[in-house]
Design a protein around this motif. Structure first.
Motif, PDB file in Angstrom:
ATOM      1  N   THR A 171     -18.800  17.773  -3.387  1.00  0.00           N
ATOM      2  CA  THR A 171     -18.098  17.949  -4.648  1.00  0.00           C
ATOM      3  C   THR A 171     -18.823  17.186  -5.753  1.00  0.00           C
ATOM      4  OG1 THR A 171     -16.085  17.999  -3.351  1.00  0.00           O
ATOM      5  CG2 THR A 171     -15.825  17.832  -5.729  1.00  0.00           C
ATOM      6  N   PRO A 172     -19.009  17.814  -6.932  1.00  0.00           N
ATOM      7  CA  PRO A 172     -19.696  17.151  -8.049  1.00  0.00           C
ATOM      8  C   PRO A 172     -19.068  15.801  -8.404  1.00  0.00           C
ATOM      9  CG  PRO A 172     -19.331  19.466  -8.539  1.00  0.00           C
ATOM     10  CD  PRO A 172     -18.651  19.190  -7.242  1.00  0.00           C
ATOM     11  N   SER A 173     -19.817  14.963  -9.104  1.00  0.00           N
ATOM     12  CA  SER A 173     -19.530  13.536  -9.188  1.00  0.00           C
ATOM     13  C   SER A 173     -18.342  13.148 -10.051  1.00  0.00           C
ATOM     14  CB  SER A 173     -20.775  12.803  -9.694  1.00  0.00           C
ATOM     15  OG  SER A 173     -21.176  13.400 -10.923  1.00  0.00           O
ATOM     16  N   ASP A 174     -17.607  14.105 -10.606  1.00  0.00           N
ATOM     17  CA  ASP A 174     -16.423  13.691 -11.357  1.00  0.00           C
ATOM     18  C   ASP A 174     -15.345  13.187 -10.391  1.00  0.00           C
ATOM     19  OD1 ASP A 174     -16.410  16.533 -10.639  1.00  0.00           O
ATOM     20  OD2 ASP A 174     -14.394  16.547 -11.501  1.00  0.00           O
ATOM     21  N   GLN A 175     -15.510  13.555  -9.095  1.00  0.00           N
ATOM     22  CA  GLN A 175     -14.631  12.975  -8.077  1.00  0.00           C
ATOM     23  C   GLN A 175     -15.183  11.597  -7.706  1.00  0.00           C
ATOM     24  OE1 GLN A 175     -11.895  14.399  -6.598  1.00  0.00           O
ATOM     25  NE2 GLN A 175     -12.026  16.277  -7.831  1.00  0.00           N
ATOM     26  N   PRO A 176     -14.321  10.662  -7.353  1.00  0.00           N
ATOM     27  CA  PRO A 176     -14.833   9.344  -6.989  1.00  0.00           C
ATOM     28  C   PRO A 176     -15.609   9.397  -5.675  1.00  0.00           C
ATOM     29  CG  PRO A 176     -12.473   9.488  -6.570  1.00  0.00           C
ATOM     30  CD  PRO A 176     -12.867  10.756  -7.269  1.00  0.00           C
ATOM     31  N   SER A 177     -16.743   8.731  -5.626  1.00  0.00           N
ATOM     32  CA  SER A 177     -17.473   8.632  -4.368  1.00  0.00           C
ATOM     33  C   SER A 177     -16.829   7.537  -3.532  1.00  0.00           C
ATOM     34  CB  SER A 177     -18.941   8.302  -4.617  1.00  0.00           C
ATOM     35  OG  SER A 177     -19.082   6.926  -4.826  1.00  0.00           O
ATOM     36  N   GLY A 212       0.804  -1.217   0.000  1.00  0.00           N
ATOM     37  CA  GLY A 212       0.000   0.000   0.000  1.00  0.00           C
ATOM     38  C   GLY A 212       0.835   1.264   0.000  1.00  0.00           C
ATOM     39  N   ARG A 213       1.988   1.181   0.683  1.00  0.00           N
ATOM     40  CA  ARG A 213       2.861   2.340   0.777  1.00  0.00           C
ATOM     41  C   ARG A 213       3.264   2.829  -0.618  1.00  0.00           C
ATOM     42  NH1 ARG A 213       6.765   0.111   4.792  1.00  0.00           N
ATOM     43  NH2 ARG A 213       5.131   0.006   6.347  1.00  0.00           N
ATOM     44  N   LYS A 214       3.414   1.868  -1.527  1.00  0.00           N
ATOM     45  CA  LYS A 214       3.904   2.202  -2.868  1.00  0.00           C
ATOM     46  C   LYS A 214       2.892   2.997  -3.676  1.00  0.00           C
ATOM     47  CE  LYS A 214       7.813   0.143  -2.365  1.00  0.00           C
ATOM     48  NZ  LYS A 214       9.055   0.929  -2.309  1.00  0.00           N
ATOM     49  N   GLN A 215       1.604   2.709  -3.446  1.00  0.00           N
ATOM     50  CA  GLN A 215       0.625   3.381  -4.312  1.00  0.00           C
ATOM     51  C   GLN A 215      -0.132   4.484  -3.582  1.00  0.00           C
ATOM     52  OE1 GLN A 215      -3.097   2.475  -3.970  1.00  0.00           O
ATOM     53  NE2 GLN A 215      -2.287   1.873  -1.987  1.00  0.00           N
ATOM     54  N   SER A 216       0.263   4.792  -2.358  1.00  0.00           N
ATOM     55  CA  SER A 216      -0.391   5.905  -1.653  1.00  0.00           C
ATOM     56  C   SER A 216       0.393   7.182  -1.936  1.00  0.00           C
ATOM     57  CB  SER A 216      -0.418   5.632  -0.153  1.00  0.00           C
ATOM     58  OG  SER A 216      -1.134   6.645   0.484  1.00  0.00           O
ATOM     59  N   VAL A 217      -0.188   8.324  -1.534  1.00  0.00           N
ATOM     60  CA  VAL A 217       0.523   9.590  -1.732  1.00  0.00           C
ATOM     61  C   VAL A 217       1.660   9.699  -0.735  1.00  0.00           C
ATOM     62  CG1 VAL A 217      -1.297  10.961  -2.763  1.00  0.00           C
ATOM     63  CG2 VAL A 217      -1.207  10.701  -0.273  1.00  0.00           C
ATOM     64  N   TRP A 260      -6.480  11.230   1.726  1.00  0.00           N
ATOM     65  CA  TRP A 260      -6.374  10.868   0.300  1.00  0.00           C
ATOM     66  C   TRP A 260      -7.156   9.592  -0.013  1.00  0.00           C
ATOM     67  CZ3 TRP A 260      -4.134   6.631  -2.212  1.00  0.00           C
ATOM     68  CH2 TRP A 260      -3.987   6.783  -3.611  1.00  0.00           C
ATOM     69  N   ARG A 261      -7.249   8.676   0.979  1.00  0.00           N
ATOM     70  CA  ARG A 261      -8.024   7.442   0.804  1.00  0.00           C
ATOM     71  C   ARG A 261      -9.463   7.783   0.422  1.00  0.00           C
ATOM     72  NH1 ARG A 261      -6.093   3.227   0.010  1.00  0.00           N
ATOM     73  NH2 ARG A 261      -3.908   3.174   0.544  1.00  0.00           N
ATOM     74  N   TYR A 262      -9.971   8.911   0.907  1.00  0.00           N
ATOM     75  CA  TYR A 262     -11.335   9.321   0.594  1.00  0.00           C
ATOM     76  C   TYR A 262     -11.374  10.216  -0.638  1.00  0.00           C
ATOM     77  CZ  TYR A 262     -12.235   7.843   5.426  1.00  0.00           C
ATOM     78  OH  TYR A 262     -12.330   7.122   6.564  1.00  0.00           O
ATOM     79  N   THR A 263     -10.470  11.222  -0.658  1.00  0.00           N
ATOM     80  CA  THR A 263     -10.585  12.274  -1.670  1.00  0.00           C
ATOM     81  C   THR A 263      -9.868  11.941  -2.970  1.00  0.00           C
ATOM     82  OG1 THR A 263      -8.621  13.387  -0.813  1.00  0.00           O
ATOM     83  CG2 THR A 263     -10.752  14.041   0.125  1.00  0.00           C
ATOM     84  N   ARG A 264      -8.817  11.125  -2.858  1.00  0.00           N
ATOM     85  CA  ARG A 264      -8.062  10.702  -4.045  1.00  0.00           C
ATOM     86  C   ARG A 264      -7.404  11.850  -4.792  1.00  0.00           C
ATOM     87  NH1 ARG A 264      -6.700   5.407  -3.902  1.00  0.00           N
ATOM     88  NH2 ARG A 264      -7.903   4.864  -2.089  1.00  0.00           N
ATOM     89  N   THR A 265      -7.290  12.994  -4.167  1.00  0.00           N
ATOM     90  CA  THR A 265      -6.567  14.123  -4.757  1.00  0.00           C
ATOM     91  C   THR A 265      -5.635  14.671  -3.704  1.00  0.00           C
ATOM     92  OG1 THR A 265      -8.614  14.647  -5.912  1.00  0.00           O
ATOM     93  CG2 THR A 265      -6.830  16.257  -6.079  1.00  0.00           C
ATOM     94  N   LYS A 266      -4.351  14.723  -4.016  1.00  0.00           N
ATOM     95  CA  LYS A 266      -3.379  15.096  -3.000  1.00  0.00           C
ATOM     96  C   LYS A 266      -3.593  16.525  -2.500  1.00  0.00           C
ATOM     97  CE  LYS A 266       1.561  15.088  -1.965  1.00  0.00           C
ATOM     98  NZ  LYS A 266       2.916  14.957  -2.507  1.00  0.00           N
ATOM     99  N   THR A 267      -3.805  17.469  -3.430  1.00  0.00           N
ATOM    100  CA  THR A 267      -3.965  18.868  -2.999  1.00  0.00           C
ATOM    101  C   THR A 267      -5.202  19.025  -2.127  1.00  0.00           C
ATOM    102  OG1 THR A 267      -5.057  19.323  -5.101  1.00  0.00           O
ATOM    103  CG2 THR A 267      -2.735  19.952  -4.921  1.00  0.00           C
ATOM    104  N   THR A 268      -6.284  18.336  -2.496  1.00  0.00           N
ATOM    105  CA  THR A 268      -7.502  18.392  -1.683  1.00  0.00           C
ATOM    106  C   THR A 268      -7.230  17.819  -0.295  1.00  0.00           C
ATOM    107  OG1 THR A 268      -8.830  18.105  -3.661  1.00  0.00           O
ATOM    108  CG2 THR A 268      -9.920  17.728  -1.563  1.00  0.00           C
ATOM    109  N   GLU A 321     -11.163   2.186  -8.017  1.00  0.00           N
ATOM    110  CA  GLU A 321     -10.058   3.082  -8.357  1.00  0.00           C
ATOM    111  C   GLU A 321      -8.735   2.513  -7.869  1.00  0.00           C
ATOM    112  OE1 GLU A 321      -9.987   6.366  -9.732  1.00  0.00           O
ATOM    113  OE2 GLU A 321     -11.984   5.834 -10.491  1.00  0.00           O
ATOM    114  N   VAL A 322      -8.772   2.038  -6.605  1.00  0.00           N
ATOM    115  CA  VAL A 322      -7.548   1.513  -6.019  1.00  0.00           C
ATOM    116  C   VAL A 322      -7.093   0.262  -6.759  1.00  0.00           C
ATOM    117  CG1 VAL A 322      -6.541   0.505  -3.938  1.00  0.00           C
ATOM    118  CG2 VAL A 322      -8.000   2.524  -3.769  1.00  0.00           C
ATOM    119  N   LEU A 323      -8.043  -0.560  -7.076  1.00  0.00           N
ATOM    120  CA  LEU A 323      -7.703  -1.785  -7.812  1.00  0.00           C
ATOM    121  C   LEU A 323      -6.936  -1.439  -9.080  1.00  0.00           C
ATOM    122  CD1 LEU A 323     -10.895  -4.008  -7.466  1.00  0.00           C
ATOM    123  CD2 LEU A 323      -8.586  -4.488  -6.629  1.00  0.00           C
ATOM    124  N   LYS A 324      -7.479  -0.477  -9.819  1.00  0.00           N
ATOM    125  CA  LYS A 324      -6.831  -0.079 -11.066  1.00  0.00           C
ATOM    126  C   LYS A 324      -5.415   0.433 -10.813  1.00  0.00           C
ATOM    127  CE  LYS A 324     -11.093   1.370 -13.216  1.00  0.00           C
ATOM    128  NZ  LYS A 324     -11.870   2.607 -13.278  1.00  0.00           N
TER     129      LYS A 324
END
Lengths: 296, 189
Positions: B92-98, A26-31, B40-48, B105-108
């Motif tokens: 936040t509008p739905s272009d962000q992952p719910s 997980g560490r590898k793919q997290s920020v 980030w686990r929730y928002t998936r955007t680092k800056t957010t 997303e993580v799987l990918k």
């Protein structure tokens, strides 16, 4: 939970190992946030910390401020003395909390703290008053501008008109015992016996030698009388002005320095009183409403 | 999380309560990267995620006088960050992952991550996939427990559910993961 679903010790250990491996993966793919980024971002929020009001605390602060304000109001109230101002043309009796009666002559004022009789009995006087002090464990003190009179329980007269030339505080003791102390630096105290009178002149340290005076004259004002003992006409006219609420004028300032000893018993009225004085001093007066003009 | 860190955070909590800015700075530098990852686990955007965590720390400073050093400051921070992250997703509008899309997303991202395939950590990678495939609340609870080192009471506080419910989520999650693991093992040559 179903019994067969319970994890065995071996399964638990296997899962623990798997979690460790998952953590690594997980560490590898997290920020990743570097120390530099953290420091940079801390500097971003740092200015906001200074101005960040501790909101949760401010209610307590407001409450504290409110209590402080109420306290100050209460204190201001407690520190504001009671004050009795007697207008010209009348006298007034004031009954204090300890049972003491203070009879105030015309134009006089008496003030005393709101805590009078709680841990002290102190009053301030400007003008003239006759005190009948109730005995108690606490001494009773009269403050004037230049003297202090301390008694336990007694009846006495205090006269202290600061507007008079060579301002003096005169004390006449009717009964009991009083001490009269100058407020000057090298202060001296005189003890009065009944029937005696003593005065503190201006800033003098030593009160005058007590001498026996006629009680009915010393407290003549209490019976609406007037008694003057070798006093200048300026003082006598001032006393009459206050007592009868009239105005007395003269174009001849020199005659105000002339002295007079006179005793007028009972309420005679301003005009009769002035007529008597003019007769004795060989003066004339003219009356216009409540204004008397004295001349020779 | 070791006992030492727990005690250290408790010390910081006391000092921050007393408006000690140095202690706050130390706490920030220690926990900021971890909180950003968590958000980030929730928002998936680092800056957010960074914005959310910064706001969360400012919030913590604002309410510092209410800090109870006896209670877990770490759990408190996780709670603020989690709530703000969920609020962000909601607003936040739905272009962000719910939150329900995250596992996909993580799987990918995991499948396409060259580092993981290059390291021979097949089991760890599989385990991550199984965890991400868990129902949302089970996934949150197991992550807070195993990856963030919180105890059940702290997790209950962070997720605003009872410790009993936390326990149920974790037991269910562990059973699922055990079954997946057993199935996986039996398929290996």
């Amino acid at each position: 939970m179903n019994e067969k679903n319970k994890l065995t010790t071996q399964e638990k250990e296997e899962l623990d190992t798997l979690f460790e491996k998952a953590k690594k993966a997980g560490r590898k793919q997290s920020v990743h946030v570097s120390d530099g980024e953290a420091e940079n971002d801390y500097q971003k929020i740092k200015p906001r910390l200074k101005q960040a009001k501790d909101t949760s605390f401010s209610y307590r602060k407001y409450a504290a401020a409110a209590i402080l304000l109420l306290g100050l109001i209460a204190l201001a109230f407690a520190l504001t003395p009671n004050r009795v101002n007697v207008p010209n043309g009348t006298t007034q009796a004031v009954h204090l909390a300890d049972g003491t009666t203070v009879t105030l002559n015309s134009g006089s004022s008496l003030s005393y703290p709101r805590w009078f009789n709680i841990w002290e009995r102190t009053v301030s006087l400007e003008g003239e008053a006759f005190f009948e002090v109730t005995k108690s464990g606490q001494p009773f003190t009269v403050e004037t501008e230049n003297a202090r009179i301390t008694v336990m329980g007694t009846a006495f007269n205090v006269r202290t008109w600061s507007a008079e030339a060579n301002h003096k505080t005169s004390v006449f003791l009717k009964e009991g015992k009083v001490s009269l102390t100058s407020k000057a630096k090298q202060r001296k105290t005189t003890i009065l016996k009944p029937g005696e009178m003593s005065s503190v002149y201006g800033n003098k340290a030593v009160p005058t030698q007590p001498k026996q005076v006629d009680s009915s004259k010393a407290t003549a004002w209490m019976q609406n009388g007037l008694a003057f003992d070798n006093q200048p006409l300026s003082e006598i006219f001032a006393e009459i002005s206050r007592r009868y609420d009239v105005e007395i004028r003269t174009d001849n300032q020199r005659l105000l320095d002339e002295t007079l000893t006179i005793y007028i018993s009972g309420m005679k009225g301003a005009e009769q009183t002035l007529a008597d004085i003019c007769k004795v001093k060989n003066l004339e007066y003219a009356k216009n409403d409540d204004i008397f003009t004295i001349s020779r | 999380m070791g006992l030492d860190e727990k005690q250290e955070i408790e010390q910081w909590a006391r000092r921050i309560k007393a408006s000690d800015e140095d202690a706050f700075s130390e706490l920030f530098h220690r926990l900021y990267p971890r909180m950003v990852k968590f958000s980030w686990r929730y928002t998936r955007t680092k800056t957010t995620a960074k914005d959310i965590v910064q706001e969360s720390f400012v919030k913590l400073w604002e309410v510092r006088s209410t800090i109870d050093p006896q209670k877990s400051l770490l759990a408190y921070l996780f709670q603020i960050v989690r709530n703000r992250s969920l609020n962000h997703l909601r607003d936040t509008p739905s272009d962000q992952p719910s939150i329900d899309d995250i596992s996909e997303e993580v799987l990918k991202s995991e499948l396409s991550s060259p580092e993981i395939t290059s390291e021979n950590n097949e089991a760890g990678k599989k385990m991550l996939r199984w965890i991400e495939a868990l129902p949302g609340r089970q996934r949150e609870a197991i992550r807070l427990s195993r990856f963030e080192g919180l105890d059940h009471e702290e997790i209950a506080y962070v997720m605003d559910i009872s410790p009993r419910t936390v326990n149920n989520h974790i037991v269910s999650a562990l059973n699922t993961l055990r079954d997946e693991w057993n199935t996986y093992k039996s398929e290996q040559p």
